[in-house]
Scaffold this active site. Structure first.
Site, PDB file in Angstrom:
ATOM      1  N   GLY A  12      54.391  43.786  41.311  1.00 20.25           N
ATOM      2  CA  GLY A  12      53.787  44.639  40.352  1.00 20.25           C
ATOM      3  C   GLY A  12      54.656  46.119  40.311  1.00 20.25           C
ATOM      4  N   GLY A 116      54.988  45.264  48.327  1.00 20.73           N
ATOM      5  CA  GLY A 116      53.881  44.970  48.981  1.00 20.73           C
ATOM      6  C   GLY A 116      53.912  44.149  50.209  1.00 20.73           C
ATOM      7  CG  ASP A 141      46.024  46.588  44.563  1.00 15.73           C
ATOM      8  OD1 ASP A 141      45.940  47.378  43.469  1.00 15.73           O
ATOM      9  OD2 ASP A 141      46.140  45.606  44.537  1.00 15.73           O
ATOM     10  CG  MET A 183      44.404  46.922  38.293  1.00 19.26           C
ATOM     11  SD  MET A 183      46.320  47.188  38.374  1.00 19.26           S
ATOM     12  CE  MET A 183      46.465  46.172  36.815  1.00 19.26           C
ATOM     13  N   GLY A 184      42.391  46.423  42.249  1.00 17.75           N
ATOM     14  CA  GLY A 184      42.315  46.408  43.606  1.00 17.75           C
ATOM     15  C   GLY A 184      41.499  44.991  43.770  1.00 17.75           C
ATOM     16  NE  ARG A 282      29.412  50.135  23.343  1.00 16.23           N
ATOM     17  CZ  ARG A 282      28.160  49.817  22.999  1.00 16.23           C
ATOM     18  NH1 ARG A 282      27.382  49.258  23.678  1.00 16.23           N
ATOM     19  NH2 ARG A 282      27.759  50.397  21.737  1.00 16.23           N
ATOM     20  CD  GLN A 290      43.758  50.979  37.195  1.00 17.90           C
ATOM     21  OE1 GLN A 290      43.234  51.228  38.302  1.00 17.90           O
ATOM     22  NE2 GLN A 290      43.776  50.114  36.550  1.00 17.90           N
ATOM     23  NE  ARG A 291      51.522  47.067  37.750  1.00 15.14           N
ATOM     24  CZ  ARG A 291      51.369  45.651  37.672  1.00 15.14           C
ATOM     25  NH1 ARG A 291      50.749  45.087  38.378  1.00 15.14           N
ATOM     26  NH2 ARG A 291      52.404  45.105  37.109  1.00 15.14           N
TER      27      ARG A 291
HETATM   28  O1  F6P Z   1      48.950  44.232  43.425  1.00 16.06           O
HETATM   29  C1  F6P Z   1      48.872  45.296  42.518  1.00 16.06           C
HETATM   30  C2  F6P Z   1      48.016  44.830  41.295  1.00 16.06           C
HETATM   31  O2  F6P Z   1      48.428  45.982  40.505  1.00 16.06           O
HETATM   32  C3  F6P Z   1      46.568  44.431  41.367  1.00 16.06           C
HETATM   33  O3  F6P Z   1      45.860  45.501  41.700  1.00 16.06           O
HETATM   34  C4  F6P Z   1      46.443  43.646  40.312  1.00 16.06           C
HETATM   35  O4  F6P Z   1      45.426  42.694  40.410  1.00 16.06           O
HETATM   36  C5  F6P Z   1      47.912  42.943  39.886  1.00 16.06           C
HETATM   37  O5  F6P Z   1      48.667  43.833  40.556  1.00 16.06           O
HETATM   38  C6  F6P Z   1      48.036  42.591  38.545  1.00 16.06           C
HETATM   39  O6  F6P Z   1      49.272  42.115  38.681  1.00 16.06           O
HETATM   40  P1  F6P Z   1      50.238  41.332  37.372  1.00 16.06           P
HETATM   41  O7  F6P Z   1      51.172  42.302  37.022  1.00 16.06           O
HETATM   42  O8  F6P Z   1      50.639  40.212  37.962  1.00 16.06           O
HETATM   43  O9  F6P Z   1      49.065  41.086  36.197  1.00 16.06           O
END
Ligand code: F6P
Length: 379
Positions: A12, A116, A141, A183-184, A282, A290-291
């Site tokens: 990811g 990772g 993460d 996430m996490g 809610r 976050q990414r």
């Molecule tokens: O491993 C990093 C992460 O951001 C996790 O926190 C999350 O569950 C996952 O990737 C989601 O990844 P994908 O791109 O497969 O939906």
């Protein structure tokens, strides 16, 4: 003497991938080494698709840019690669020999693997097969073993903290509980640190199975003191003490390379708290916010340090290693220590059978700080 090196980003995406790529590329330009990038991670290594990066305008101005200019592929394990046959049947094959052949054929003296736990495990295995790999720890993460911090994490925490600030004002205005799912999957670093940074009342992390009644009681104590709202941060992998984590494909079979997907933890907590506290509740799921996007200044610097260190190691001929930060200092450790049997922490169930993620421990300063200022951790 290094002549040509290649970079691949796998798994990811996170903010900070481009700054690592840039740092390696710039070092190459300084030392007169050719720098290439495999397209879409290990997939590019298998399909032998790469692009030259040094002195290429496509790799200019990328420091503040989110994503990865050379892509990044998820669910790619070259030792167990999904192949669809002409008749439509699917099988998993070990295509690692092809990777070795490609690297030898094109004369890459080193392959930098940005990723990772699962990415570094493949990097270790490819190193054993003869590819000179050097890993750089990436994941929002923050759960790669043997390093204090991975690149991308700081940006994720900063996005989550800003979201908490925004939820605060709307929670206060409408006298609501606001749950934020972050996430996490197995590690609660983002939830814990952003809860502290954003002044949340509750942080639920995978490492501490929660008792929803205790969470509700802590919010009721606030309500009794006149605070008619509450902020609850929930890691996607948080689970009740008598239940399981909220997943959507938990039946996924081992060895497919397909990671278990987590969804619904925040919603579940929100609905239960509404019932138990009487306050409207809610849930907001922060997801890929976050990414994506620009890295924080911290992540730009960390990524640049990691990229430059990785090149330094390559020039010193130190392969099969991962760049790390240990006690605040830039360093490196053998990949074997990160993903092998000599594990820093016990294996947990994860995307790969032998995941070795670095979890939040109960003596961590963040846990102590949260408890000292009255953040409920659900236990
Ligand atoms: O491993 C990093 C992460 O951001 C996790 O926190 C999350 O569950 C996952 O990737 C989601 O990844 P994908 O791109 O497969 O939906």
């Amino acid at each position: 003497m290094l002549k040509r090196v290649a970079i691949l980003a796998n798994g990811g995406d996170v903010a900070g991938l481009n700054p690592v790529i840039r740092a390696i590329k710039k070092s190459c330009e300084v030392y007169g080494i050719e720098c290439y990038g495999f397209i879409d991670g290990y997939k590019g290594l298998l399909e032998n698709k790469f692009v030259r990066l040094d002195f290429n305008p496509m790799a200019d101005g990328i420091l503040p840019k989110g994503g990865s200019i050379i892509g990044s592929s998820t669910n790619t394990i070259v030792f167990h690669y999904k192949v669809t046959n002409p008749d439509g049947t699917v099988e998993y094959r070990d295509l690692s020999d092809l990777c070795v052949q490609n690297v030898m054929k094109d004369g890459f003296d080193c392959v930098f693997t940005l990723g990772g736990d699962s990415t570094q495990k493949s990097a270790r295995d490819l190193f054993i097969k003869g590819i000179k790999t050097i890993g750089v720890p990436k994941t929002i993460d923050n759960d790669v073993a043997c390093t204090d911090i991975t690149f991308g994490y700081n940006t994720a925490v900063s996005v989550a903290s800003e979201a908490i600030d925004r939820l605060h004002t709307t929670a206060e205005t409408h006298h609501r509980i606001m749950c934020l799912e972050v996430m996490g999957r197995y590690a609660g670093w983002i939830a814990l640190e952003s809860a502290i940074a954003g002044g949340a009342d509750v942080a639920l992390i995978p490492e501490i199975p929660y008792d929803i009644n205790k969470v509700a009681q802590s919010l009721q104590r606030r309500i009794a003191k006149g605070k008619q709202f509450g902020i609850v941060v929930v890691a996607e992998g948080a689970q009740p003490k008598d239940g399981t984590a909220s997943t959507v494909n938990s039946n996924v079979s081992d060895g497919t390379g397909i990671a278990v997907k987590f969804a619904g933890a925040g919603d579940k907590v929100s609905k239960e708290l509404e019932k138990l506290t009487g306050l409207e509740s809610r849930c907001t799921t922060l997801g890929y916010m976050q990414r994506g996007g620009t890295p924080t200044a911290y992540d730009r610097v960390l990524s640049t340090k990691y990229g430059a260190k990785a090149m330094e190691l390559a020039m010193e001929g130190k392969f099969g290693v991962l760049t790390v930060i240990k006690n605040g200092k830039l360093d490196y450790v053998p990949l074997e220590d990160v993903v092998g049997n000599n594990k820093e922490l016990g294996a947990v169930e994860g995307g790969t059978k032998e995941s070795n993620v670095r979890l939040v421990t109960m003596d961590d300063e963040l846990v102590e700080t949260a408890r000292n200022i009255g953040i409920c951790l659900g236990d």
